[in-house]
Design a protein around this motif. Structure first.
Motif, short mmCIF file in Angstrom:
data_model
loop_
_atom_site.label_atom_id
_atom_site.label_comp_id
_atom_site.label_asym_id
_atom_site.label_seq_id
_atom_site.Cartn_x
_atom_site.Cartn_y
_atom_site.Cartn_z
N GLY A 73 0.85 -1.19 0.02
CA GLY A 73 -0.17 -0.14 0.05
C GLY A 73 0.80 1.20 0.23
O GLY A 73 0.25 2.33 -0.52
N GLY A 74 1.92 1.27 0.76
CA GLY A 74 2.75 2.50 0.86
C GLY A 74 3.04 3.09 -0.74
O GLY A 74 2.52 4.30 -0.67
N PRO A 75 3.57 2.22 -1.56
CA PRO A 75 3.86 3.25 -2.93
C PRO A 75 2.32 3.94 -3.59
O PRO A 75 2.49 4.85 -4.19
CB PRO A 75 4.55 2.29 -3.87
O1 KG4 Z 1 11.77 -2.53 4.20
P1 KG4 Z 1 10.73 -3.16 3.42
O2 KG4 Z 1 10.73 -3.44 1.90
O3 KG4 Z 1 10.25 -4.48 4.23
C1 KG4 Z 1 10.14 -4.69 5.54
O4 KG4 Z 1 11.34 -5.00 5.99
O5 KG4 Z 1 9.11 -4.70 6.09
O6 KG4 Z 1 9.41 -2.32 3.70
C2 KG4 Z 1 8.26 -2.43 2.90
C3 KG4 Z 1 7.14 -1.39 3.69
C4 KG4 Z 1 5.76 -1.83 2.95
O7 KG4 Z 1 4.77 -1.78 4.12
C5 KG4 Z 1 5.29 -0.85 2.00
O8 KG4 Z 1 4.03 -0.31 2.10
C6 KG4 Z 1 6.31 0.25 2.58
O9 KG4 Z 1 7.51 -0.33 2.91
N1 KG4 Z 1 6.50 1.17 1.58
C7 KG4 Z 1 6.07 2.45 1.91
C8 KG4 Z 1 6.55 3.35 0.50
N2 KG4 Z 1 7.25 2.31 -0.14
C9 KG4 Z 1 7.20 1.08 0.63
N3 KG4 Z 1 5.43 3.12 2.67
C10 KG4 Z 1 4.97 4.43 2.34
N4 KG4 Z 1 5.45 5.29 1.30
C11 KG4 Z 1 6.06 4.54 0.34
N5 KG4 Z 1 6.59 5.31 -0.70
#
Ligand code: KG4
Ligand code: ZN
Length: 492
Positions: free
Chosen positions: A337-339
């Motif tokens: 959802g983040g991106p």
């Molecule tokens: O560090 P990561 O790749 O995996 C873990 O170690 O959890 O983080 C993934 C998280 C996901 O919840 C994704 O939605 C979030 O990072 N994320 C973002 C964005 N890009 C990825 N959250 C907010 N805005 C973004 N642009």
């Protein structure tokens, strides 16, 4: 001639046997070699000539403070060109490193070339073993002192580290030289397999890692233009994360370390995220404060020096990325959802809906995000019941602002309280443009520098594991082959 020495791997057996058979009247059998290569108290090396061809090999056994040279041979055309000397010197140095003080070997009484060679290396004949060889010939037993080596690792700045990361839903491998130069970074995302479930399904993650790992590691080496023989150490994420996912990367890394004899380095996934900042600025120096915001973590960490992590506060419930993922799921927008939400947010009004800023004034560094998630869900339900259409950009912008405001306020306060001049942002949510910009400007007002990894290195990757792994390798911080994955591995 340029000679490269590296660990004797099982795939070197064939070329080594050819040299063995051409060199000795009583050559070793394949079984003898294989029995040697799998033992922890042995050091076996091959010498590579042009085009990576094996042109020599040698091995020692370590028994307490004595090293026994088991075998050493050089292909006939390459003899008298320093290959044997290079092999012997390296074996002697590594044996000394492993704690041996003296070295011994036996030579056929009539092998003048070998006798001369080892005499030149400082060894002397101390005994005769009559009838040692099958034909009844005597063996001369030679002894010598080993150099006094304290600790010998590849020179800092040129170590080649192969890193593997499988803690969540990305199968990743990277090859790095000298702790800063990314030779390759391959990330095979499983997102498509999880997206229809709106989140990571652990069972699917493990299976996909198993399917992908060999291809991903091979591709990382290929893209770097190297083979395993060029690698000095293997780094791997051993926690925290999904246990079934971590196990795949760790088991594979242990297998590689066992087969090649290379040192294995364990990296904490969160430490990896923090070290991703080194790829932007290799000169970052603690003391610093790190905000690690990912799908599984929301932590403010004080780093007084590298390797020392004091967690100031964590989330009491959901992680920041998890909140993004859950809200996107409720809106039916997909995963992760983040991106998606941050793209929508760029078009919306962050003040359109007043969502709660939980723990904003709690006076500590803890976070809570489940209340915000519930507030968003209630808002959506309320609007739907009232027959109103939900304006996704406004909702995304308001939700994002509620998260960012709290993260920024607490990080700034931590930086001020701990008197640091550097803050590192890390983890998947660090890819969020609003968080990056808001934090940067809030810190800049206080003359505190923010470093943030490149967008592509915020989310899970193995380059960050390679940076942290190289640093741990230099400290001699190695993992045993009996190491286990730790789902809740802590930084502090
Ligand atoms: O560090 P990561 O790749 O995996 C873990 O170690 O959890 O983080 C993934 C998280 C996901 O919840 C994704 O939605 C979030 O990072 N994320 C973002 C964005 N890009 C990825 N959250 C907010 N805005 C973004 N642009
Ligand atoms: Zn992560």
């Amino acid at each position: 001639m340029t000679v490269r020495l590296r660990h004797f791997a099982s795939f070197d057996l064939q070329p080594a046997l050819e040299i063995e058979q051409a060199s000795f009247p009583e050559p070793w059998s394949p079984g003898m070699f294989l029995g040697e290569l799998s033992r922890a108290d042995r050091i076996w090396l091959v010498a590579e000539g042009a085009a990576g061809r094996v042109i020599g090999y040698g091995g020692v056994m370590i028994v307490g403070d004595e090293a026994h040279l088991m075998n050493l041979a050089v292909a006939a055309p390459e003899r008298r060109s320093g290959v044997g000397r290079a092999l012997y010197d390296e074996l002697a140095a590594r044996a000394a490193l492993a704690g041996a003080r003296r070295i011994t070997l036996e030579v056929r009484y009539d092998n003048e070339a070998a006798l001369g060679f080892y005499r030149a290396e400082g060894l002397a004949v101390e005994a005769v073993r009559p009838g040692y060889y099958r034909g009844g010939q005597d063996a001369l037993i030679m002894w010598g002192e080993l150099p006094d080596v304290q600790r010998r690792v590849p020179p800092a700045g040129s170590e080649v580290v192969l890193a593997i990361e499988t803690s969540c839903d990305e199968t990743a491998a990277a090859v790095m030289r000298g702790g800063t130069e990314v030779l390759s970074s391959v990330v095979a995302s499983q997102v498509d397999f999880h997206s229809r479930f709106g989140g990571v399904v652990p069972e699917i993650a493990s299976r996909k890692h198993i399917e992908a790992i060999v291809g991903v590691v091979t591709e990382a080496l290929d893209r770097a233009g190297l083979t395993l023989g060029h690698v000095d150490a293997i780094a791997v994420t051993h926690g925290p994360g999904l246990i079934g996912a971590l196990v795949v990367g760790l088991a594979y890394a242990k297998g590689l370390a066992f087969a090649t004899g290379l040192p294995l380095v364990g990296v904490n996934h969160l430490e990896g995220h923090i070290f991703a900042n080194m790829l932007v600025d290799p000169d970052i120096e603690p003391p610093l404060v790190a905000l690690v915001v990912s799908g599984g973590h929301t932590s403010l960490i004080h780093v007084p020096e590298w390797g020392v992590y004091l967690t100031l506060g964590e989330t009491l419930d959901d992680a920041a990325g998890e909140a993004f993922d859950k809200v996107a799921k409720v809106l039916g927008l997909g995963y992760p959802g983040g991106p998606i939400l941050s793209r929508l947010a760029a078009e919306g009004d962050p003040e359109a809906i007043a969502f709660p800023r939980a723990m904003m004034r709690s006076g500590d560094y803890r976070f809570s995000l489940s209340g915000l998630k519930t507030a968003v869900i209630n808002h959506i339900r309320h609007e739907r019941e009232a027959g109103r259409e939900i304006h996704h950009p406004d909702l995304a912008a308001s939700f994002q602002a509620a998260i960012v405001d709290v993260q920024v306020a607490k990080t700034v306060r931590a930086a001020e309280e701990y008197g640091v001049k550097t803050v590192c942002l890390a983890g998947g949510v660090a890819a969020n443009p609003s968080l990056r910009e808001s934090l940067r400007s809030a810190l800049a007002e206080r003359e505190i520098t923010l470093t943030v990894p490149e967008i592509g290195l915020c989310t899970d990757n193995a380059a960050m594991i390679a940076v942290a792994g190289t640093w741990r390798l230099r400290r001699g911080d190695l993992l045993g082959l009996d190491a286990e994955a730790v789902a809740d591995l802590r930084l502090d």
